[in-house]
Design a protein around this motif. Structure first.
Motif, PDB file in Angstrom:
ATOM      1  N   TYR A 338       0.836  -1.200   0.000  1.00 50.95           N
ATOM      2  CA  TYR A 338       0.000   0.000   0.000  1.00 50.95           C
ATOM      3  C   TYR A 338       0.872   1.252   0.000  1.00 50.95           C
ATOM      4  O   TYR A 338       1.894   1.239   0.667  1.00 50.95           O
ATOM      5  CB  TYR A 338      -0.909  -0.019   1.246  1.00 50.95           C
ATOM      6  CG  TYR A 338      -1.750   1.213   1.403  1.00 50.95           C
ATOM      7  CD1 TYR A 338      -2.914   1.368   0.663  1.00 50.95           C
ATOM      8  CD2 TYR A 338      -1.358   2.249   2.263  1.00 50.95           C
ATOM      9  CE1 TYR A 338      -3.678   2.527   0.788  1.00 50.95           C
ATOM     10  CE2 TYR A 338      -2.115   3.395   2.389  1.00 50.95           C
ATOM     11  CZ  TYR A 338      -3.276   3.529   1.653  1.00 50.95           C
ATOM     12  OH  TYR A 338      -4.023   4.665   1.768  1.00 50.95           O
ATOM     13  N   GLY A 340       0.390   1.307  -3.314  1.00 51.17           N
ATOM     14  CA  GLY A 340       0.380   0.670  -4.638  1.00 51.17           C
ATOM     15  C   GLY A 340      -0.431  -0.621  -4.559  1.00 51.17           C
ATOM     16  O   GLY A 340      -1.316  -0.756  -3.708  1.00 51.17           O
ATOM     17  N   ASN A 341      -0.118  -1.574  -5.429  1.00 53.70           N
ATOM     18  CA  ASN A 341      -0.806  -2.875  -5.352  1.00 53.70           C
ATOM     19  C   ASN A 341      -0.442  -3.530  -4.037  1.00 53.70           C
ATOM     20  O   ASN A 341       0.727  -3.561  -3.676  1.00 53.70           O
ATOM     21  CB  ASN A 341      -0.341  -3.784  -6.491  1.00 53.70           C
ATOM     22  CG  ASN A 341      -0.889  -3.289  -7.807  1.00 53.70           C
ATOM     23  OD1 ASN A 341      -1.920  -2.608  -7.842  1.00 53.70           O
ATOM     24  ND2 ASN A 341      -0.186  -3.595  -8.882  1.00 53.70           N
ATOM     25  N   TYR A 342      -1.430  -4.012  -3.345  1.00 54.92           N
ATOM     26  CA  TYR A 342      -1.144  -4.551  -2.016  1.00 54.92           C
ATOM     27  C   TYR A 342      -1.661  -5.978  -1.880  1.00 54.92           C
ATOM     28  O   TYR A 342      -2.504  -6.421  -2.649  1.00 54.92           O
ATOM     29  CB  TYR A 342      -1.762  -3.651  -0.935  1.00 54.92           C
ATOM     30  CG  TYR A 342      -3.217  -3.345  -1.179  1.00 54.92           C
ATOM     31  CD1 TYR A 342      -4.211  -4.261  -0.861  1.00 54.92           C
ATOM     32  CD2 TYR A 342      -3.603  -2.128  -1.751  1.00 54.92           C
ATOM     33  CE1 TYR A 342      -5.539  -3.976  -1.100  1.00 54.92           C
ATOM     34  CE2 TYR A 342      -4.926  -1.837  -1.999  1.00 54.92           C
ATOM     35  CZ  TYR A 342      -5.896  -2.775  -1.675  1.00 54.92           C
ATOM     36  OH  TYR A 342      -7.208  -2.498  -1.924  1.00 54.92           O
ATOM     37  N   GLU A 343      -1.109  -6.648  -0.855  1.00 55.12           N
ATOM     38  CA  GLU A 343      -1.511  -8.039  -0.591  1.00 55.12           C
ATOM     39  C   GLU A 343      -2.879  -8.069   0.099  1.00 55.12           C
ATOM     40  O   GLU A 343      -3.267  -7.107   0.755  1.00 55.12           O
ATOM     41  CB  GLU A 343      -0.484  -8.684   0.346  1.00 55.12           C
ATOM     42  CG  GLU A 343       0.888  -8.797  -0.261  1.00 55.12           C
ATOM     43  CD  GLU A 343       1.882  -9.497   0.676  1.00 55.12           C
ATOM     44  OE1 GLU A 343       2.913  -9.920   0.162  1.00 55.12           O
ATOM     45  OE2 GLU A 343       1.622  -9.613   1.900  1.00 55.12           O
ATOM     46  N   LYS A 344      -3.551  -9.205  -0.049  1.00 56.31           N
ATOM     47  CA  LYS A 344      -4.866  -9.381   0.594  1.00 56.31           C
ATOM     48  C   LYS A 344      -4.957 -10.775   1.210  1.00 56.31           C
ATOM     49  O   LYS A 344      -4.096 -11.608   0.965  1.00 56.31           O
ATOM     50  CB  LYS A 344      -5.963  -9.295  -0.474  1.00 56.31           C
ATOM     51  CG  LYS A 344      -6.381  -7.891  -0.813  1.00 56.31           C
ATOM     52  CD  LYS A 344      -7.641  -7.963  -1.672  1.00 56.31           C
ATOM     53  CE  LYS A 344      -7.867  -6.674  -2.416  1.00 56.31           C
ATOM     54  NZ  LYS A 344      -8.843  -6.826  -3.479  1.00 56.31           N
ATOM     55  N   GLY A 380      -6.120  -1.970   1.458  1.00 53.29           N
ATOM     56  CA  GLY A 380      -4.802  -1.368   1.646  1.00 53.29           C
ATOM     57  C   GLY A 380      -4.623  -0.903   3.077  1.00 53.29           C
ATOM     58  O   GLY A 380      -3.680  -1.257   3.780  1.00 53.29           O
TER      59      GLY A 380
END
Ligand code: AMP
Ligand code: GLY
Length: 427
Positions: A338, A340-344, A380
């Motif tokens: 975060y 930017g593209n972040y993990e989930k 995020g």
């Protein structure tokens, strides 16, 4: 009383938490809500911009009051839609919400009513905008007129950055029609703070001043985010600056909306920069700030339903709004990557133990329960660890001690939320 809260972030979890403490409230619905809100109310999966769907939900469940969190439904006219159906809703109508929906509308309003702000020019053509960059020089700020998910203001330190920003907004149309027109603004230098107020169209009542720490890393390094944490009150707003902002920003705001025939009911959020020449308004938002709400509502002594109802009924002048004389800090924990593209879908642990800690509340932003009812990350910004203390440093310590209990893969948070407020207090 039954209340519907619209939104899915930490701000809306804070609304639900506060409203659930009201003696008047029996049931809470959340659209769409999140895992934290589902512990206090019933989450219903309806699109926030599906106004007929929301009205149907409200009528079928005999909801008495709807509170809107985010700007998008306000700017699209959710309040007008509900009012036409005779339903009570908290927030400004479509005309009033232009103060956030169009940055140009807001700046022209500020100039007309002597609200101090950065100098600016308006452009509907990229070539003319580029000529202005050549003429005025850098640094400057290029802004898309319409809503751009908080990404529409670009600070440009070089001319080539400014040209690239103009092309991105007006030629490549990164923000679609929101970039049909732009602002080029003088860049203001100074500390930034947030001052929000309740407004019923006649009376405006400022809240405690707060500060959002927006950069992703400690010491304000790295890119801007939706907010890595907040604290209130903030020492960067002295009593003198507070009084000056009340007078020059909020009193002129009320005069302006009345003269323009705008019925403004809801929150007025002024983002301000304290320059050497005094406070200047950067922007207006027509809703509560996130994460500022998470540090203000724990300090609000008055029943939130009473305050919201006084705004809707235009009776703010009859209500005394009381605040705890304490400090509050919210440290936001984000997912890896975060903003930017972040993990989930990372499992979160430790929250059950924290529920027992006095003066602490964890507001959920991007969280969800998986099919096995385990809590996991889903956004995020994930959690806002919020603590109240008799002083700002006590609140900071309690918040950071609490964070030690929370674990998920890739979690990130800043270590210095609120620190600027302390420095200014003693300095
Ligand atoms: P906005 O989208 O207008 O809320 O702007 C986003 C952020 O950009 C603000 O919170 C400020 O940190 C910064 N910003 C916007 N306008 C200016 C300005 N004229 N001078 C300095 N910073 C600005
Ligand atoms: N904290 C910034 C905002 O809510 O816009």
């Amino acid at each position: 009383m039954k209340v519907l809260v619209i939104g899915s972030g930490g701000r809306e979890h804070a609304f639900v938490w506060k409203v659930s403490q009201s003696k008047e409230v029996t049931n809470i619905l959340c659209v769409p809500g999140n895992a934290g809100m589902s512990e206090l109310g019933v989450c219903v999966d309806i699109n926030m911009n599906d106004f007929p769907g929301l009205v149907k939900l409200v009528k079928e469940n005999n909801v008495d009051l709807t509170i809107v969190g985010p700007e998008a439904p306000l700017v699209s006219g959710i309040v007008d839609y509900f009012e036409n159906e005779g339903l009570a809703i908290f927030g400004p109508n479509k005309k009033a919400a232009q103060l956030e929906g169009s940055k140009i509308f807001a700046k022209e309003f500020m100039s007309k009513y002597n609200i101090p702000t950065a100098r600016f020019d308006v452009f509907d053509n990229p070539d003319a905008a580029k000529k202005c960059v050549e003429k005025v020089g850098v640094p400057l700020v290029v802004k898309a007129d319409g809503l751009a998910g908080g990404k529409g203001a670009i600070i440009c330190k070089t001319k080539s950055e400014a040209i690239a920003a103009i092309d991105m907004i007006m030629v490549e149309k990164k923000f679609g029609n929101a970039g049909n027109r732009i602002l080029i603004e003088e860049m203001l230098i100074g500390e930034e703070a947030s001052l929000m107020a309740f407004c019923d169209g006649e009376t405006i009542v400022p809240m405690i001043a707060s500060q959002d720490n927006k950069r992703v890393f400690d010491d304000d390094e790295g890119v801007n985010t939706g907010g890595m944490g907040a604290y209130a009150p903030t020492g960067v707003i002295t009593e003198q600056i507070y009084e000056q902002t009340k007078k020059e920003v909020f009193d002129n705001f009320i005069t302006g909306i009345k003269k323009e025939g705008i019925e403004y009911k809801g929150i007025v959020y002024a983002g301000i920069i304290i320059t050497k020449k005094g406070p200047k308004a950067l922007e207006f938002n027509v809703r509560f700030g996130d994460p500022e709400t998470q540090v203000l509502l724990p300090l609000l002594k008055t029943d939130m339903v009473k305050v919201v109802s006084a705004v809707i009924d235009k009776k703010l002048d009859k209500l005394v709004i009381e605040w705890e004389r304490k400090s509050c800090v919210c440290v936001v924990i984000t997912s890896k990557g975060y903003p930017g593209n972040y993990e989930k879908e990372k499992e979160i642990s430790g929250l059950e133990e924290i529920k027992k800690i006095k003066d602490v509340v964890v507001f959920h932003s991007g969280t969800a329960f998986n099919s096995e009812k385990k809590l996991q990350t889903a956004g995020g910004r994930v959690l806002g660890v919020t603590a109240v203390g008799n002083s700002l440093d006590k609140a900071i310590d309690l918040s950071y001690q609490t964070i030690e209990e929370i674990k998920f893969d890739g979690m990130h948070y800043r270590n210095d939320i609120g620190k600027k407020g302390i420095k200014k207090f003693v300095g």
